[in-house]
Design an enzyme around this catalytic site. Structure first.
Site, PDB file in Angstrom:
ATOM      1  N   ASP A  87       0.807  -1.220   0.000  1.00 50.52           N
ATOM      2  CA  ASP A  87       0.000   0.000   0.000  1.00 50.52           C
ATOM      3  C   ASP A  87       0.841   1.271   0.000  1.00 50.52           C
ATOM      4  O   ASP A  87       0.520   2.234  -0.706  1.00 50.52           O
ATOM      5  CB  ASP A  87      -1.005  -0.008   1.154  1.00 50.52           C
ATOM      6  CG  ASP A  87      -0.378  -0.245   2.522  1.00 50.52           C
ATOM      7  OD1 ASP A  87       0.840  -0.513   2.589  1.00 50.52           O
ATOM      8  OD2 ASP A  87      -1.121  -0.169   3.532  1.00 50.52           O
ATOM      9  N   GLU A 140       9.733 -10.655  -2.076  1.00 47.72           N
ATOM     10  CA  GLU A 140      10.705  -9.598  -2.367  1.00 47.72           C
ATOM     11  C   GLU A 140      12.126 -10.113  -2.528  1.00 47.72           C
ATOM     12  O   GLU A 140      12.901  -9.557  -3.322  1.00 47.72           O
ATOM     13  CB  GLU A 140      10.659  -8.537  -1.258  1.00 47.72           C
ATOM     14  CG  GLU A 140       9.376  -7.741  -1.204  1.00 47.72           C
ATOM     15  CD  GLU A 140       8.291  -8.380  -0.341  1.00 47.72           C
ATOM     16  OE1 GLU A 140       7.226  -7.749  -0.167  1.00 47.72           O
ATOM     17  OE2 GLU A 140       8.521  -9.507   0.158  1.00 47.72           O
ATOM     18  N   HIS A 147       1.350   0.863  10.368  1.00 45.71           N
ATOM     19  CA  HIS A 147       1.731  -0.524  10.107  1.00 45.71           C
ATOM     20  C   HIS A 147       3.040  -0.563   9.309  1.00 45.71           C
ATOM     21  O   HIS A 147       3.426   0.411   8.668  1.00 45.71           O
ATOM     22  CB  HIS A 147       0.623  -1.264   9.344  1.00 45.71           C
ATOM     23  CG  HIS A 147       0.295  -0.697   8.000  1.00 45.71           C
ATOM     24  ND1 HIS A 147      -0.440   0.468   7.826  1.00 45.71           N
ATOM     25  CD2 HIS A 147       0.615  -1.125   6.744  1.00 45.71           C
ATOM     26  CE1 HIS A 147      -0.558   0.714   6.534  1.00 45.71           C
ATOM     27  NE2 HIS A 147       0.071  -0.221   5.853  1.00 45.71           N
ATOM     28  N   HIS A 148       3.700  -1.688   9.329  1.00 47.70           N
ATOM     29  CA  HIS A 148       5.012  -1.899   8.708  1.00 47.70           C
ATOM     30  C   HIS A 148       6.120  -1.093   9.397  1.00 47.70           C
ATOM     31  O   HIS A 148       7.219  -0.963   8.849  1.00 47.70           O
ATOM     32  CB  HIS A 148       5.014  -1.574   7.210  1.00 47.70           C
ATOM     33  CG  HIS A 148       4.111  -2.431   6.388  1.00 47.70           C
ATOM     34  ND1 HIS A 148       3.608  -3.631   6.819  1.00 47.70           N
ATOM     35  CD2 HIS A 148       3.608  -2.250   5.126  1.00 47.70           C
ATOM     36  CE1 HIS A 148       2.842  -4.153   5.881  1.00 47.70           C
ATOM     37  NE2 HIS A 148       2.819  -3.347   4.855  1.00 47.70           N
ATOM     38  N   GLY A 186      27.150 -16.137  -2.937  1.00 43.06           N
ATOM     39  CA  GLY A 186      26.806 -17.542  -2.744  1.00 43.06           C
ATOM     40  C   GLY A 186      25.534 -17.778  -1.961  1.00 43.06           C
ATOM     41  O   GLY A 186      25.483 -18.665  -1.107  1.00 43.06           O
ATOM     42  N   ASP A 225      18.574 -29.497  -5.794  1.00 36.51           N
ATOM     43  CA  ASP A 225      17.250 -29.630  -5.193  1.00 36.51           C
ATOM     44  C   ASP A 225      17.105 -28.785  -3.936  1.00 36.51           C
ATOM     45  O   ASP A 225      16.069 -28.138  -3.725  1.00 36.51           O
ATOM     46  CB  ASP A 225      16.919 -31.103  -4.914  1.00 36.51           C
ATOM     47  CG  ASP A 225      18.003 -31.833  -4.114  1.00 36.51           C
ATOM     48  OD1 ASP A 225      19.096 -31.274  -3.914  1.00 36.51           O
ATOM     49  OD2 ASP A 225      17.749 -32.989  -3.717  1.00 36.51           O
ATOM     50  N   ASN A 264      19.735 -34.784  -5.619  1.00 35.20           N
ATOM     51  CA  ASN A 264      20.647 -35.688  -4.911  1.00 35.20           C
ATOM     52  C   ASN A 264      20.299 -35.775  -3.426  1.00 35.20           C
ATOM     53  O   ASN A 264      21.158 -36.018  -2.582  1.00 35.20           O
ATOM     54  CB  ASN A 264      22.114 -35.285  -5.122  1.00 35.20           C
ATOM     55  CG  ASN A 264      22.354 -33.812  -4.843  1.00 35.20           C
ATOM     56  OD1 ASN A 264      21.604 -33.193  -4.097  1.00 35.20           O
ATOM     57  ND2 ASN A 264      23.391 -33.254  -5.430  1.00 35.20           N
ATOM     58  N   GLY A 313      19.355 -33.659  -1.035  1.00 38.20           N
ATOM     59  CA  GLY A 313      19.833 -32.781   0.031  1.00 38.20           C
ATOM     60  C   GLY A 313      20.957 -31.864  -0.392  1.00 38.20           C
ATOM     61  O   GLY A 313      21.221 -31.663  -1.574  1.00 38.20           O
ATOM     62  N   GLU A 346      27.300 -29.314   1.362  1.00 39.77           N
ATOM     63  CA  GLU A 346      27.453 -29.314   2.812  1.00 39.77           C
ATOM     64  C   GLU A 346      27.788 -30.712   3.331  1.00 39.77           C
ATOM     65  O   GLU A 346      28.555 -30.852   4.289  1.00 39.77           O
ATOM     66  CB  GLU A 346      26.184 -28.779   3.467  1.00 39.77           C
ATOM     67  CG  GLU A 346      25.956 -27.303   3.176  1.00 39.77           C
ATOM     68  CD  GLU A 346      24.816 -26.710   3.974  1.00 39.77           C
ATOM     69  OE1 GLU A 346      24.250 -27.425   4.825  1.00 39.77           O
ATOM     70  OE2 GLU A 346      24.496 -25.537   3.743  1.00 39.77           O
TER      71      GLU A 346
END
Length: 546
Positions: free
Chosen positions: A27, A50, A113-114, A403, A430, A457, A459, A463
């Protein structure tokens, strides 16, 4: 009709090359949203959130040179902040248009608000300061000057800028005027001295190579860099962040230099050269092979955005474009020693064989065509494709420094909007895709036709390779049925497939290559099917993170 504050800004953004603005309405931002949607030469691209809009603007700017995102105050702009930070880190000039509460409400410190309910209205503006190079609150009196200042700052620094539009000012008539600001030129004495020093250094050298980096692309100097190489005959390599900044089919291209991690022949060649000319290159951790690149100052020439450094001596006020143009005129052509660039080799496996890394990445490399835009997600997907030899003028895009996982899917949307006449190929893991997969819906809504590969794969493989316990719970993700997503997201008529064998992958690649609409292929591999660079990083982990 008088020109309003927001109309003036949009006209100037259109004049510098922005025809699409990504965002989410709100708004406080309605005056800005309305002006974008009603502008005859601009298009509003609504995103699902966003953060995704910021990633999409990032992808757009990689193709067009500039990009824009529009959010509402507080909740919207903070959601976009990670994407804005990524653009800052990776030198992308984005214009963040923020619709804010009216100045009447701000002056009264009204509990709107916000807000945080404390009457502070400059808080979020202040929070944005570390990830923008300039900012302004735009009013009828200052909009002309501030718009020119912010455009000049964004293009000079190649960083985002912040433009706030109080709701009661955005549609007021402009009460000022200003002319575009010229970008700075080089100091002629320093420019001549730097060129003299480089010409003399190359005249003495028996071997040399260029390392053109990402700032060559960000400054729009690819043609100038190519002209220097063509004029001099000096070979060139690229590092990960600068991959495909020049045509990799050029006969002077010797391959990817990644320090001691990969391509030993390229490493030996580059590090044995008498002179190495880094042009717009950033020696970050992943760009330098986990800091294994050995490029000492005694034989290194650095040409960056606004200065040069030659064997440790600084030459300030030298613009990269001016120096490249001078070198193209002055460097004599020689037959320099070089090595031949190589790609990933022939794919292995056939029929019912499982899809391994050695089977997958060469197939993806062979799938690429001249002039393609390849967007590769952070992690093992980009590490596997980073050493593929790209077809003529195909471009490779990866968020090497920032990254941020999930960046690639919205960035591919932005790239496709920026270049509707080029094929966009997205390769994502994925885990990353689950962050931002909903933006695939915008491709269907806008009639875009990307080719999307989701590497399933099970996951976060990168990592798993880097952490102490690969099977630990935080590397697992929910088992989505990826190939069913396009239909659910409104991508009617797309080719979709889920492949688990080499034979199925070959058929899917053939069909995706001739699909008349978008294509979406889920590629299932073992949980530990890692590319060679990912495995090298696993070995280098302790050294990298000391």
């Amino acid at each position: 009709m008088p020109v309003t504050v927001i109309q003036h800004v949009l006209t100037r953004l259109r004049e510098i090359g922005i025809r699409d603005v990504f965002g989410v309405p709100g708004d406080f931002a309605f005056p800005v949203n309305d002006a974008i949607a009603e502008h005859p030469q601009m298009q509003w691209i609504g995103c699902c959130n966003e953060l995704n809009a910021a990633y999409a603007a990032d992808g757009y700017a990689r193709i067009k040179g500039v990009g824009a995102i529009c959010t509402t105050y507080g909740v919207g702009e903070l959601s976009a902040l990670n994407g804005i930070a990524g653009a800052y880190a990776e030198h992308l000039p984005l214009f963040h248009l923020v619709g804010s509460p009216s100045m009447a409400a701000q002056s009264a410190r009204a509990l709107m608000h916000h807000t945080l309910g404390n009457g502070e209205y400059d808080l979020f503006h202040r929070m944005a300061q570390p990830v923008v190079c300039a900012s302004a609150i735009l009013t009828p009196q200052n909009v002309a000057y501030e718009t020119e200042r912010l455009i000049a700052e964004a293009l000079y620094h190649l960083r985002p800028v912040y433009m706030a539009f109080p709701a009661d000012y955005a549609n007021h008539a402009v009460l000022s005027a200003a002319q575009p600001m010229a970008l700075p030129r080089s100091d002629p004495d320093f420019l001549a001295a730097a060129a003299d020093a480089i010409v003399a250094a190359l005249a003495k050298a028996r071997t040399a190579c260029f390392l053109p980096g990402i700032l060559v692309a960000r400054t729009g100097q690819q043609a100038a860099m190519q002209a220097v190489i063509d004029a001099s005959g000096v070979p060139f390599a690229t590092m990960f962040m600068g991959k495909s900044v020049l045509d990799e089919q050029h006969p002077n291209y010797v391959g990817m230099y990644d320090g001691a991690l990969m391509n030993e022949d390229v490493r030996t060649f580059v590090e044995s050269c008498d002179v190495v000319l880094e042009v717009g290159t950033l020696l970050t951790d992943f760009n330098s092979g986990a800091f294994t690149a050995k490029l000492g100052p005694a034989r290194t020439i650095k040409i960056v955005h606004h200065r040069a450094e030659i064997f440790g001596k600084n030459y300030p006020s030298v613009e990269i474009g001016d120096l490249l143009a001078t070198l193209a005129q002055r460097l004599p052509k020689r037959d320099w020693k070089k090595v031949r660039a190589s790609s990933l080799g022939a794919p292995v496996g056939q029929g019912a064989d499982p899809i391994t890394a050695a089977a997958l990445y060469p197939r993806w490399a062979n799938f690429l065509r001249p002039n393609d835009i390849l967007v590769a997600e952070t992690g093992t997907a980009s590490m596997g494709l980073g050493f593929a030899l790209m077809p003529a003028w195909a471009s490779f895009h990866n968020q090497t420094l920032w990254g941020s996982i999930g960046w690639a899917t919205p960035a591919a949307l932005g790239a496709a909007v920026a270049a509707p006449d080029r094929r966009v190929v997205l390769v994502t893991g994925d885990g990353a895709h689950q962050f931002t997969a909903q933006e695939v819906s915008q491709c269907g809504r806008l009639g875009l036709r990307p080719v999307i590969f989701v590497l399933n794969n099970s996951g976060y493989l990168i990592e798993r390779l880097l952490c102490k316990n690969p099977a630990i719970a935080y590397n697992d993700i929910a088992p989505w049925r990826y190939a069913e997503l396009p239909r659910a997201l409104g991508c009617d008529g797309w080719f979709t497939a889920r492949v688990t064998t080499c034979g199925e992958l070959d058929q899917a690649l053939e069909t995706a290559g001739r699909a008349s609409a978008g294509a979406y292929v889920e590629v299932v591999t073992d949980a530990y099917a890692a590319s060679p660079l990912a495995l090298k990083l696993q070995e280098s982990f302790r050294k990298l993170y000391k």
